[in-house]
Design an enzyme around this catalytic site. Structure first.
Site, PDB file in Angstrom:
ATOM      1  N   ASP A   1       9.955   2.478  -8.304  1.00  0.00           N
ATOM      2  CA  ASP A   1       8.671   2.679  -7.651  1.00  0.00           C
ATOM      3  C   ASP A   1       7.588   1.935  -8.430  1.00  0.00           C
ATOM      4  O   ASP A   1       7.482   2.099  -9.647  1.00  0.00           O
ATOM      5  CB  ASP A   1       8.348   4.179  -7.621  1.00  0.00           C
ATOM      6  CG  ASP A   1       7.098   4.518  -6.828  1.00  0.00           C
ATOM      7  OD1 ASP A   1       6.409   3.601  -6.346  1.00  0.00           O
ATOM      8  OD2 ASP A   1       6.817   5.721  -6.686  1.00  0.00           O
TER       9      ASP A   1
ATOM     10  N   HIS B   1      10.321   4.887  -3.837  1.00  0.00           N
ATOM     11  CA  HIS B   1       9.127   5.517  -3.293  1.00  0.00           C
ATOM     12  C   HIS B   1       9.364   5.933  -1.843  1.00  0.00           C
ATOM     13  O   HIS B   1      10.026   5.234  -1.086  1.00  0.00           O
ATOM     14  CB  HIS B   1       7.956   4.535  -3.363  1.00  0.00           C
ATOM     15  CG  HIS B   1       6.634   5.152  -3.065  1.00  0.00           C
ATOM     16  ND1 HIS B   1       5.842   5.711  -4.038  1.00  0.00           N
ATOM     17  CD2 HIS B   1       5.962   5.331  -1.895  1.00  0.00           C
ATOM     18  CE1 HIS B   1       4.737   6.187  -3.492  1.00  0.00           C
ATOM     19  NE2 HIS B   1       4.788   5.969  -2.186  1.00  0.00           N
TER      20      HIS B   1
ATOM     21  N   SER C   1       2.322  10.578  -3.314  1.00  0.00           N
ATOM     22  CA  SER C   1       1.702   9.259  -3.259  1.00  0.00           C
ATOM     23  C   SER C   1       0.182   9.375  -3.190  1.00  0.00           C
ATOM     24  O   SER C   1      -0.443   9.930  -4.086  1.00  0.00           O
ATOM     25  CB  SER C   1       2.296   8.470  -2.095  1.00  0.00           C
ATOM     26  OG  SER C   1       1.992   7.101  -2.194  1.00  0.00           O
TER      27      SER C   1
END
Length: 324
Positions: A253, A283, A158
């Site tokens: 995501d 995610h 991320s």
């Protein structure tokens, strides 16, 4: 063929919905950080490793911490890991300690976990400046962390994937250190929050579009600056000369499309890219030890690619060697 969101993720989201409470974008950073305590408690401690050492490094205007996790035996590589959390939450003590420990054991690498300073107290570009200090420290201490000549790898998920990508650009453009491999797990690569995956209703799950806007606002409030490649590496003028990459995205995501776009940009620039999709996963699966099956599957996939790279790296001929 699209897989449905896997059952454990659906159950986890249902439990969160039943508990109630406001969405992330209605929280303060301090309250958002309290969620790390809850998730860390659910995941439990990480596995034992050969040795653990914590130390402070000097960043611009302040100090930050790193944690060195060595596996048993002789380390095969040095892996610098930048954790996720939207540049606002997450740290190396709670939700990510077990990530580093698992990677150290599965890859036989010394893992350097970087606790870069967080926004909004420490806004852009402090996180990447801290990270570059840590990267250089790891490169300068390779012999101590493992042994001379082992590969130097950057990895992150991320926001940490964003930092990893930026580190490869900085290392190329600032003449070092030489990064040999990059692992980007559902990385943030661009500031565009109007892609198809950002707008898709089925992707508004643990991380949704509003939450990402909240993270961007706390990290970097100026819309124009967000387009700079130090914040949005997809917008770099060139991706040539960057290290081989594993780009690993989640099927459900908001960041899915920018991960795909970054893999394509690297490949178009001549970079060797392995692209993988965690089917049926949302995610954050990569940090959800004991909560989502995507964690174990993801660890095995990432470790497998790192191990394959390191094995091939060891077999490369020494350009300085002579033959008779």
């Amino acid at each position: 063929m699209t897989m449905p969101l896997e059952p454990a993720s659906r159950d986890f989201l249902a439990q969160l919905a039943e508990a109630g409470g406001p969405a992330v974008d209605h929280w303060t950073p301090a309250i958002a950080r309290m969620s790390d305590l809850i998730l860390a408690g659910l995941s439990g401690p990480g596995p034992a490793v050969g040795s653990v050492r914590s130390l402070e490094l000097d960043g611009k205007g302040g100090k930050f911490r790193v944690r060195v996790l060595k596996p048993e035996g002789e380390p095969k590589a040095v892996l610098v890991y930048f954790h996720g959390g939207g540049w606002v939450v997450g740290d190396i003590d709670l939700q990510y300690d077990h990530v580093g420990r698992r990677l150290a054991n599965l890859t036989g690498s010394t893992v350097v976990m970087v606790n870069y300073r967080k926004a909004p107290e420490h806004p852009f570009p402090i996180a990447i400046e801290d990270s570059y200090v840590a990267l250089n420290w790891a490169a300068e201490h390779t012999a101590e962390l493992a042994s001379e000549g082992v590969p130097l790898i950057v990895a992150g998920d991320s926001a940490g994937g964003n930092i990893s990508a930026v580190m490869t650009l900085w290392a190329r453009d600032k003449a070092g250190p030489k990064i040999d491999y990059q692992v980007l797990v559902y990385p943030v690569t661009d500031c565009d929050v109007n892609t198809a995956s950002y707008l898709a209703p089925e992707n508004q799950l643990l991380l949704d579009r509003d939450a990402m806007i909240w993270f961007w606002d706390h990290y970097l409030g100026h819309e124009k600056v967000r387009k700079h490649p130090d914040a949005s590496p997809l917008r770099a003028e060139s991706h040539a000369g960057l290290p081989p990459a594993l780009v690993y995205v989640a099927e459900y995501d908001p960041l899915h499309d920018e991960g795909v776009a970054y893999a394509k940009a690297l490949e178009a620039a001549g970079v060797t890219v392995t692209f993988a999709v965690a089917e049926g996963q949302m995610h954050a699966y990569f940090q959800m030890a004991k909560l989502l099956p995507g964690y174990d599957d993801g660890m095995q996939l990432v470790a497998g690619h790192i191990n394959s790279f390191v094995a091939a790296f060891d077999k490369e001929p020494d350009p300085c060697a002579t033959t008779t």
